[in-house]
Design a protein around this motif. Structure first.
Motif, PDB file in Angstrom:
ATOM      1  N   GLN A   1      -9.876 -27.679   8.127  1.00 16.86           N
ATOM      2  CA  GLN A   1      -9.176 -28.663   7.307  1.00 16.86           C
ATOM      3  C   GLN A   1      -7.710 -28.796   7.729  1.00 16.86           C
ATOM      4  O   GLN A   1      -7.161 -29.907   7.794  1.00 16.86           O
ATOM      5  N   GLU A   2      -7.055 -27.662   8.019  1.00 19.58           N
ATOM      6  CA  GLU A   2      -5.656 -27.704   8.462  1.00 19.58           C
ATOM      7  C   GLU A   2      -5.542 -28.398   9.816  1.00 19.58           C
ATOM      8  O   GLU A   2      -4.603 -29.166  10.062  1.00 19.58           O
ATOM      9  N   LEU A   3      -6.492 -28.139  10.681  1.00 22.41           N
ATOM     10  CA  LEU A   3      -6.488 -28.760  11.999  1.00 22.41           C
ATOM     11  C   LEU A   3      -6.664 -30.275  11.885  1.00 22.41           C
ATOM     12  O   LEU A   3      -6.027 -31.052  12.609  1.00 22.41           O
ATOM     13  N   GLU A   4      -7.502 -30.699  10.963  1.00 19.57           N
ATOM     14  CA  GLU A   4      -7.727 -32.132  10.776  1.00 19.57           C
ATOM     15  C   GLU A   4      -6.460 -32.829  10.302  1.00 19.57           C
ATOM     16  O   GLU A   4      -6.128 -33.927  10.771  1.00 19.57           O
TER      17      GLU A   4
ATOM     18  N   LEU B   1      -5.670 -20.462  22.005  1.00 20.74           N
ATOM     19  CA  LEU B   1      -6.878 -21.200  21.653  1.00 20.74           C
ATOM     20  C   LEU B   1      -8.071 -20.265  21.502  1.00 20.74           C
ATOM     21  O   LEU B   1      -9.026 -20.570  20.773  1.00 20.74           O
ATOM     22  N   ASP B   2      -8.031 -19.107  22.162  1.00 21.15           N
ATOM     23  CA  ASP B   2      -9.123 -18.144  22.056  1.00 21.15           C
ATOM     24  C   ASP B   2      -9.215 -17.528  20.663  1.00 21.15           C
ATOM     25  O   ASP B   2     -10.225 -16.904  20.325  1.00 21.15           O
ATOM     26  N   GLU B   3      -8.173 -17.687  19.830  1.00 16.98           N
ATOM     27  CA  GLU B   3      -8.203 -17.166  18.467  1.00 16.98           C
ATOM     28  C   GLU B   3      -8.674 -18.208  17.452  1.00 16.98           C
ATOM     29  O   GLU B   3      -8.740 -17.918  16.255  1.00 16.98           O
ATOM     30  N   LEU B   4      -8.999 -19.409  17.916  1.00 19.74           N
ATOM     31  CA  LEU B   4      -9.501 -20.454  17.025  1.00 19.74           C
ATOM     32  C   LEU B   4     -10.982 -20.186  16.734  1.00 19.74           C
ATOM     33  O   LEU B   4     -11.772 -19.933  17.649  1.00 19.74           O
ATOM     34  N   SER B   5     -11.351 -20.237  15.473  1.00 15.70           N
ATOM     35  CA  SER B   5     -12.732 -19.937  15.081  1.00 15.70           C
ATOM     36  C   SER B   5     -13.691 -20.962  15.684  1.00 15.70           C
ATOM     37  O   SER B   5     -13.297 -22.094  15.999  1.00 15.70           O
ATOM     38  N   PRO B   6     -14.977 -20.601  15.863  1.00 14.46           N
ATOM     39  CA  PRO B   6     -15.954 -21.560  16.405  1.00 14.46           C
ATOM     40  C   PRO B   6     -16.027 -22.838  15.581  1.00 14.46           C
ATOM     41  O   PRO B   6     -16.174 -23.937  16.147  1.00 14.46           O
ATOM     42  N   GLU B   7     -15.933 -22.729  14.245  1.00 11.56           N
ATOM     43  CA  GLU B   7     -15.975 -23.924  13.402  1.00 11.56           C
ATOM     44  C   GLU B   7     -14.774 -24.829  13.680  1.00 11.56           C
ATOM     45  O   GLU B   7     -14.914 -26.060  13.773  1.00 11.56           O
ATOM     46  N   ALA B   8     -13.587 -24.217  13.823  1.00 16.60           N
ATOM     47  CA  ALA B   8     -12.393 -25.013  14.086  1.00 16.60           C
ATOM     48  C   ALA B   8     -12.434 -25.616  15.492  1.00 16.60           C
ATOM     49  O   ALA B   8     -11.954 -26.736  15.709  1.00 16.60           O
ATOM     50  N   GLN B   9     -13.002 -24.892  16.465  1.00 19.83           N
ATOM     51  CA  GLN B   9     -13.139 -25.452  17.813  1.00 19.83           C
ATOM     52  C   GLN B   9     -14.027 -26.696  17.789  1.00 19.83           C
ATOM     53  O   GLN B   9     -13.708 -27.723  18.411  1.00 19.83           O
ATOM     54  N   HIS B  10     -15.131 -26.598  17.067  1.00 17.01           N
ATOM     55  CA  HIS B  10     -16.038 -27.742  16.959  1.00 17.01           C
ATOM     56  C   HIS B  10     -15.335 -28.914  16.272  1.00 17.01           C
ATOM     57  O   HIS B  10     -15.491 -30.081  16.677  1.00 17.01           O
TER      58      HIS B  10
ATOM     59  N   LEU C   1     -12.104 -29.557  16.300  1.00 16.12           N
ATOM     60  CA  LEU C   1     -11.110 -30.122  17.209  1.00 16.12           C
ATOM     61  C   LEU C   1     -11.762 -31.096  18.187  1.00 16.12           C
ATOM     62  O   LEU C   1     -11.225 -32.181  18.455  1.00 16.12           O
ATOM     63  N   VAL C   2     -12.934 -30.735  18.706  1.00 13.76           N
ATOM     64  CA  VAL C   2     -13.652 -31.636  19.607  1.00 13.76           C
ATOM     65  C   VAL C   2     -14.013 -32.932  18.890  1.00 13.76           C
ATOM     66  O   VAL C   2     -13.849 -34.037  19.423  1.00 13.76           O
ATOM     67  N   ARG C   3     -14.487 -32.795  17.664  1.00  8.20           N
ATOM     68  CA  ARG C   3     -14.894 -33.978  16.899  1.00  8.20           C
ATOM     69  C   ARG C   3     -13.697 -34.874  16.584  1.00  8.20           C
ATOM     70  O   ARG C   3     -13.772 -36.102  16.723  1.00  8.20           O
ATOM     71  N   LEU C   4     -12.568 -34.276  16.198  1.00  9.70           N
ATOM     72  CA  LEU C   4     -11.391 -35.058  15.825  1.00  9.70           C
ATOM     73  C   LEU C   4     -10.813 -35.811  17.020  1.00  9.70           C
ATOM     74  O   LEU C   4     -10.457 -36.986  16.917  1.00  9.70           O
ATOM     75  N   LEU C   5     -10.711 -35.128  18.158  1.00  8.59           N
ATOM     76  CA  LEU C   5     -10.147 -35.786  19.335  1.00  8.59           C
ATOM     77  C   LEU C   5     -11.104 -36.840  19.887  1.00  8.59           C
ATOM     78  O   LEU C   5     -10.675 -37.897  20.367  1.00  8.59           O
ATOM     79  N   GLY C   6     -12.394 -36.569  19.814  1.00  6.76           N
ATOM     80  CA  GLY C   6     -13.362 -37.535  20.326  1.00  6.76           C
ATOM     81  C   GLY C   6     -13.444 -38.794  19.494  1.00  6.76           C
ATOM     82  O   GLY C   6     -13.826 -39.859  20.000  1.00  6.76           O
ATOM     83  N   ALA C   7     -13.063 -38.707  18.211  1.00  8.49           N
ATOM     84  CA  ALA C   7     -13.149 -39.868  17.329  1.00  8.49           C
ATOM     85  C   ALA C   7     -11.973 -40.821  17.493  1.00  8.49           C
ATOM     86  O   ALA C   7     -12.020 -41.948  16.994  1.00  8.49           O
ATOM     87  N   GLN C   8     -10.907 -40.393  18.183  1.00  7.94           N
ATOM     88  CA  GLN C   8      -9.724 -41.237  18.333  1.00  7.94           C
ATOM     89  C   GLN C   8      -9.847 -42.120  19.567  1.00  7.94           C
ATOM     90  O   GLN C   8     -10.313 -41.678  20.622  1.00  7.94           O
ATOM     91  N   ARG C   9      -9.412 -43.375  19.406  1.00 11.89           N
ATOM     92  CA  ARG C   9      -9.464 -44.304  20.529  1.00 11.89           C
ATOM     93  C   ARG C   9      -8.492 -43.874  21.619  1.00 11.89           C
ATOM     94  O   ARG C   9      -8.818 -43.907  22.802  1.00 11.89           O
ATOM     95  N   GLU C  10      -7.277 -43.494  21.222  1.00 13.70           N
ATOM     96  CA  GLU C  10      -6.283 -42.986  22.170  1.00 13.70           C
ATOM     97  C   GLU C  10      -6.006 -41.530  21.808  1.00 13.70           C
ATOM     98  O   GLU C  10      -5.397 -41.243  20.783  1.00 13.70           O
ATOM     99  N   GLN C  11      -6.454 -40.650  22.647  1.00 11.88           N
ATOM    100  CA  GLN C  11      -6.324 -39.231  22.353  1.00 11.88           C
ATOM    101  C   GLN C  11      -4.953 -38.710  22.777  1.00 11.88           C
ATOM    102  O   GLN C  11      -4.451 -39.079  23.845  1.00 11.88           O
ATOM    103  N   PRO C  12      -4.331 -37.855  21.962  1.00 12.54           N
ATOM    104  CA  PRO C  12      -3.111 -37.183  22.419  1.00 12.54           C
ATOM    105  C   PRO C  12      -3.450 -36.189  23.524  1.00 12.54           C
ATOM    106  O   PRO C  12      -4.593 -35.724  23.632  1.00 12.54           O
TER     107      PRO C  12
ATOM    108  N   MET D   1     -13.020 -30.527  27.979  1.00 13.81           N
ATOM    109  CA  MET D   1     -11.929 -31.478  27.769  1.00 13.81           C
ATOM    110  C   MET D   1     -10.730 -31.196  28.665  1.00 13.81           C
ATOM    111  O   MET D   1      -9.841 -32.037  28.794  1.00 13.81           O
ATOM    112  N   PHE D   2     -10.689 -30.006  29.274  1.00 11.18           N
ATOM    113  CA  PHE D   2      -9.537 -29.634  30.099  1.00 11.18           C
ATOM    114  C   PHE D   2      -9.826 -29.958  31.559  1.00 11.18           C
ATOM    115  O   PHE D   2     -10.795 -29.469  32.144  1.00 11.18           O
ATOM    116  N   GLY D   3      -8.956 -30.779  32.139  1.00  9.23           N
ATOM    117  CA  GLY D   3      -9.144 -31.169  33.532  1.00  9.23           C
ATOM    118  C   GLY D   3      -8.546 -30.189  34.520  1.00  9.23           C
ATOM    119  O   GLY D   3      -8.967 -30.130  35.675  1.00  9.23           O
ATOM    120  N   ILE D   4      -7.540 -29.415  34.091  1.00  5.70           N
ATOM    121  CA  ILE D   4      -6.839 -28.496  34.996  1.00  5.70           C
ATOM    122  C   ILE D   4      -6.634 -27.165  34.284  1.00  5.70           C
ATOM    123  O   ILE D   4      -6.339 -27.128  33.081  1.00  5.70           O
TER     124      ILE D   4
END
Length: 524
Positions: free
Chosen positions: A300-303, A320-329, A331-342, A366-369
């Motif tokens: 919820q805080e991440l959203e 990022l390795d300390e982010l819980s599996p639920e929060a990681q999932h 984050l993927v959903r939130l960024l994927g839903a945006q037309r222009e991602q930060p 999601m990480f290119g490098i």
């Protein structure tokens, strides 16, 4: 009151201001010495092989004769008339400036201001500091004009100064620094002022003469920072080792591509500083950097955080390795839903004894490098560079300026394991800088931890004798107890408390180790 002109500084008026701590009698001696210095410049015994010169290499030094002030009836040396001296300095082709005992620039001529491309009021009154932290502009004067600390300590020398222009390029010019000794006080010598006179022409880029005249590591760091974004250089990636060069290439690719980037490495390797430097190296990075810690962050805080960020902003997820599996999932959903991602930058701390925590596969994709930072123990060739960098960072804002670290101290640093990597090295250099009484860090300035590690390494590395852990432990324990007794002034009860022992155990160890301390203070 700061000195504003050569006439005041050389003693043209009775009420001229003096450097702090210099008496009026001593001030006359300083001013007389200054006048004599300008009259007999060519007779100064400068370090060889560079011949003394004030003008360009093909121009001999000439100066108009200076009439003697015969009207003076004051005791002490008879000074030349000040007007010709002031005219000589003000109209001189070489840049000239003077530094008082507190490190403040008290005089600068027009040629120096022209070379700096800075007005006089931004030069006079600045305090010189031996570092490369300031960005180009007026704030860089303190670093640009600081001579090697040996000159501030009273040693005449020739050195190349480098100024950082607004376009990030360096201009180098050779200067001669002449410390003027003050009248000894209580048998202690001191420097009343340092005069600096430069050549009339800049040195060529990457000049071998400049590298030989000054601390080459200092100049190399100036060049490195000039090539990076002002104030956000990738300091943890300074060095020449193969591992560092590889990480620097990866960071450069992340800067140029502006792709999502994952920065990994052991604890204390500087992941967050590298991530911030990657962000600020982009010209349009003014949109903002949203940095947050992943430890304990819920979905919820991440959203809420992602929803508030602008599409042109950068999200920096620390650990990022300390982010819980639920929060990681999430984050993927939130960024994927945006037309222009930060843009997403993230750091991961790889444990020393195991693999890195696995990320959600969709998040990892999601990480290119990826920028992989090495352990400090795997890049010991970078130790001289990093040590010099941290020395200069400590110089910023400090009263005592340190120029370098002696080779024997570097050897001891190389024997340590560095479990906390670059961050721990920065702390060790900061402590050594605080302990240093000279312009150079010596072995005795290093923290006890480093010296003990050197003793242990020497004992383990001696293949001619069997390894005796008990003897090594006793040697270290003896030094700790002796230091505690010294700090306690010989009071054994107080020394026992300092080392965390009961008095009976402390007395028993004294006997076992053969320590017979002098008694002092309260009787034990």
């Amino acid at each position: 009151m700061r000195l504003a002109s050569a006439a005041e500084w050389l003693g043209g008026v009775q009420t001229a201001a003096r450097p702090p701590g210099i008496s009026s009698k001593g001030g006359r001696g300083v001013r007389a010495g200054a006048a004599a210095f300008f009259v007999s410049w060519a007779t100064i015994d400068w370090p060889k092989p560079r011949p003394p010169r004030m003008m360009a290499r093909d121009t001999p030094l000439t100066a108009p004769p200076m009439p003697i002030n015969k009207t003076s009836n004051k005791s002490g040396p008879v000074l030349p008339a000040i007007a010709p001296v002031e005219a000589l300095l003000g109209a001189a082709q070489p840049p000239v400036y003077a530094i008082d005992p507190s490190g403040v620039i008290v005089y600068a001529n027009a040629a120096l201001c022209d070379w700096l491309v800075a007005p006089l009021d931004q030069v006079v009154g600045s305090r010189v500091e031996y570092h490369s932290e300031a960005p180009p502009g007026a704030g860089a004067v303190s670093a640009d004009l600081c001579p090697p600390p040996q000159a501030l300590a009273g040693q005449p020398l020739v050195a190349a100064l480098a100024i950082t222009l607004h376009d990030g390029k360096l201009r180098q010019r050779e200067f001669r620094f002449c410390p003027l000794p003050a009248k000894p006080h209580d048998g202690q010598s001191a420097t009343a002022a340092v005069l600096a006179i430069g050549d009339t022409k800049d040195l060529p880029p990457d000049s071998a003469e400049a590298d030989a005249a000054d601390n080459p590591l200092h100049l190399a760091i100036r060049r490195f920072r000039a090539e990076q974004a002002a104030g956000h250089a990738i300091d943890p990636l300074l060095g020449v080792s193969a591992a560092t060069s590889r990480a620097r290439r990866q960071a450069t690719a992340a800067i140029r591509s502006q792709a999502n980037c994952l920065i990994t490495g052991p604890g204390g390797a500087g992941q967050t500083r590298v991530a911030r430097a990657i962000h600020y190296a982009v010209s349009d990075a003014a949109a903002g950097l949203w940095q947050f810690s992943c430890r304990g962050m819920r979905a919820q805080e991440l959203e809420r955080l992602v929803s508030k960020s602008e599409p042109s902003a950068t999200l920096l997820a620390v650990r990022l390795d300390e982010l819980s599996p639920e929060a990681q999932h999430a984050l993927v959903r939130l960024l994927g839903a945006q037309r222009e991602q930060p843009r997403l930058l993230a750091t991961i701390e790889a444990p020393d004894d195991g693999p890195t925590t696995e990320l959600d596969p969709n998040l990892a994709a999601m990480f290119g490098i990826e920028v992989q930072l090495p352990q400090l123990a795997d890049r010991l060739a970078d130790l001289p560079w990093l040590a010099q960098l941290f020395i200069e960072q400590c110089n910023a804002g400090a009263t005592h300026q340190v120029g370098s670290i002696e080779p024997a101290a570097l050897d001891q640093l190389a024997l340590y394991a560095w479990p906390r990597n670059v961050d721990q090295l920065a702390g060790v250099i900061a402590e050594a800088h605080a302990n240093a009484k000279q312009p150079e860090i010596r072995v005795t300035d290093l923290p006890p931890l480093i010296r003990h590690a050197a003793v242990a390494a020497a004992t383990i590395g001696d293949k001619g004798e069997p390894l005796d852990l008990a003897a090594l432990t006793a040697r270290v324990e003896r030094e700790v107890i002796e230091r505690a007794i010294l700090r306690a002034g010989g009071n054994r009860s107080k020394a026992a408390r300092l080392v965390g022992m009961t008095r009976p155990k402390f007395y028993r160890r004294l006997k076992e180790l053969g320590i017979d301390p002098p008694t002092g203070g309260t009787a034990p």
